[in-house]
Design a protein around this motif. Sequence first.
Motif, PDB file in Angstrom:
ATOM      1  N   SER A 265       0.945  -1.338   0.021  1.00 16.39           N
ATOM      2  CA  SER A 265       0.041  -0.044   0.190  1.00 16.39           C
ATOM      3  C   SER A 265       0.943   1.082  -0.118  1.00 16.39           C
ATOM      4  O   SER A 265       0.302   2.361  -0.069  1.00 16.39           O
ATOM      5  N   ILE A 384     -13.225   1.320  -7.901  1.00 14.84           N
ATOM      6  CA  ILE A 384     -12.153   1.896  -7.381  1.00 14.84           C
ATOM      7  C   ILE A 384     -12.583   3.466  -6.917  1.00 14.84           C
ATOM      8  O   ILE A 384     -13.079   4.131  -7.979  1.00 14.84           O
ATOM      9  N   CYS A 388      -8.471   8.188  -5.677  1.00 17.06           N
ATOM     10  CA  CYS A 388      -7.540   7.318  -5.002  1.00 17.06           C
ATOM     11  C   CYS A 388      -6.427   6.857  -5.851  1.00 17.06           C
ATOM     12  O   CYS A 388      -6.303   6.604  -6.831  1.00 17.06           O
ATOM     13  N   ALA A 390      -4.325   3.419  -6.494  1.00 17.43           N
ATOM     14  CA  ALA A 390      -4.652   2.090  -6.208  1.00 17.43           C
ATOM     15  C   ALA A 390      -3.716   0.981  -6.609  1.00 17.43           C
ATOM     16  O   ALA A 390      -3.000   1.329  -7.729  1.00 17.43           O
ATOM     17  N   SER A 447      -4.057   3.025 -10.499  1.00 20.41           N
ATOM     18  CA  SER A 447      -4.818   4.354 -10.021  1.00 20.41           C
ATOM     19  C   SER A 447      -5.369   5.035 -11.548  1.00 20.41           C
ATOM     20  O   SER A 447      -6.429   5.724 -11.118  1.00 20.41           O
ATOM     21  N   ALA A 450      -9.583   4.923 -11.341  1.00 19.05           N
ATOM     22  CA  ALA A 450     -10.241   5.318 -10.074  1.00 19.05           C
ATOM     23  C   ALA A 450     -11.479   6.105 -10.680  1.00 19.05           C
ATOM     24  O   ALA A 450     -11.452   6.623 -11.749  1.00 19.05           O
ATOM     25  N   VAL A 479      -6.084   0.614  -1.814  1.00 16.62           N
ATOM     26  CA  VAL A 479      -6.232   2.437  -2.174  1.00 16.62           C
ATOM     27  C   VAL A 479      -5.952   3.261  -1.026  1.00 16.62           C
ATOM     28  O   VAL A 479      -6.042   2.885   0.170  1.00 16.62           O
TER      29      VAL A 479
END
Length: 480
Positions: A265, A384, A388, A390, A447, A450, A479
Amino acid sequence: MLGFRRSRHRLTTAAAVFGLLVAGAAVQASAAAPAAAATPHRILFDNAHAETAGNADWIISTSQPDPLGQDSSPSAETDWTGALSSWGVALQKTDDYSLKTLPSGSSLAYGGSTATDLSNFDTLVLPEPNTLFTTAEKTAIMTFVKNGGGLFMVSDHTGADRNSDGEDAVEILNDLMTNNSVDSTDPFGFSIDTLSISSDYPSAISDSSNAVLHGSFGTVTKSLIASGTTATLKPADNSAVKGLLYRTGYSGNTGAFFATSTFGSGRVAFWGDSSPIDDGTGQSGNTLYDGWNDTGATNAALALNATEWLAGGGSSGGGGGGGTCTAAQLLANPGFESGNTSWTATSGVITNSSSEAARTGSYKAWLNGYGSANTDTLSQSVTIPSGCAATLNFYLHVDTAETTTSTAYDTLKAQVLNSSGTVLSTLATYSNLNAASGYTLRSFDLSSYAGQTVTVKFTGTEGSTLQTSFVLDDTALNVS
């Protein structure tokens, strides 16, 4: 498992497919006020690994751990003492950052109770460390990043052994990435080159959406090498790795002077020289160089934008996301311990068969492995949230009875599809050529999806003779 045909074991657990895992409102934070206003980004600068040895002075202040002890309201870089004081003061003046230093004689730790424990911070800065990290420290750093922390690694040229202990920053940072208990299989997707490049002005790539190159602290065009090195990128190991500035004459996977990546993460940044962060002033007796204000480069903007990105601020780009996202893991039943629940899979794929070991627990997803022509699939849909960053992670083990070292007879594709079933991206294709003992972490930046509902899908295709097994476990779509 090698060389023989697996048998199918149908699970008794009924399949229950979720078309939508998490509503956007459940994982998005309120946009009523910027996150920084409520919770400043917490940055820890390391000074426990000989960062002031020799002529180096890589500290934001002589007051440690709290630089505010030297001046509680600095307005100029000379209000704090250290060659990194310009960096520290610039962050402090925004009122969006809380800065600390890990003093000499301390150790990096994660999950403890001390004020400088990594669990209390968003980002760790390693400004040219000159002593090896201990085994426990490497575990702490890698776990910190995997769980959502930012890691800023600043190297120097090979041979810059300032305390004459036989180790330089190139060796120390490479050791962190290749010799740790969390993941030593090229977790960030790059290695630092053993080079000593005397001078250059590396140029930024063209990417107007990248938050590091085009952030709130300005636009980055060039950096500076005054005896430094570069990195070699390995996107096959981590597709999120991205070179942002390159040594003159280089591009692609070689000569990256500044690079970003993700792990778990968390986020990672690499810079190939300490000269760009040196502001030319510090403790007496040190020979310093003012790269921070070099008129041929934009080093200040690069350092500050990257710090903001690593800490979770800024707009999307370079693997980053917005500051209005609540960190979460979105996949349901990510380790398959609830059987077929929440996944759509070919019969027998999700199994607790002892013929292939799970990475953790008892269940895993085992695609193919029959030694006959067949196709197995595994998929799950997920939304998603907008704003965010991701990252898709999964652990993959491949074993095979194939003996070739050149032909991919059996393949596994990892793909992202839209709600209509159209393939948006093939993230990677693995084959019998990727066979190895144990599981390997694979990470991909999602990402760019998103705000969309997408399907993560794995498709294994096996030929008609010798078996290849593709075994997945411990998936995650994080995320932040």
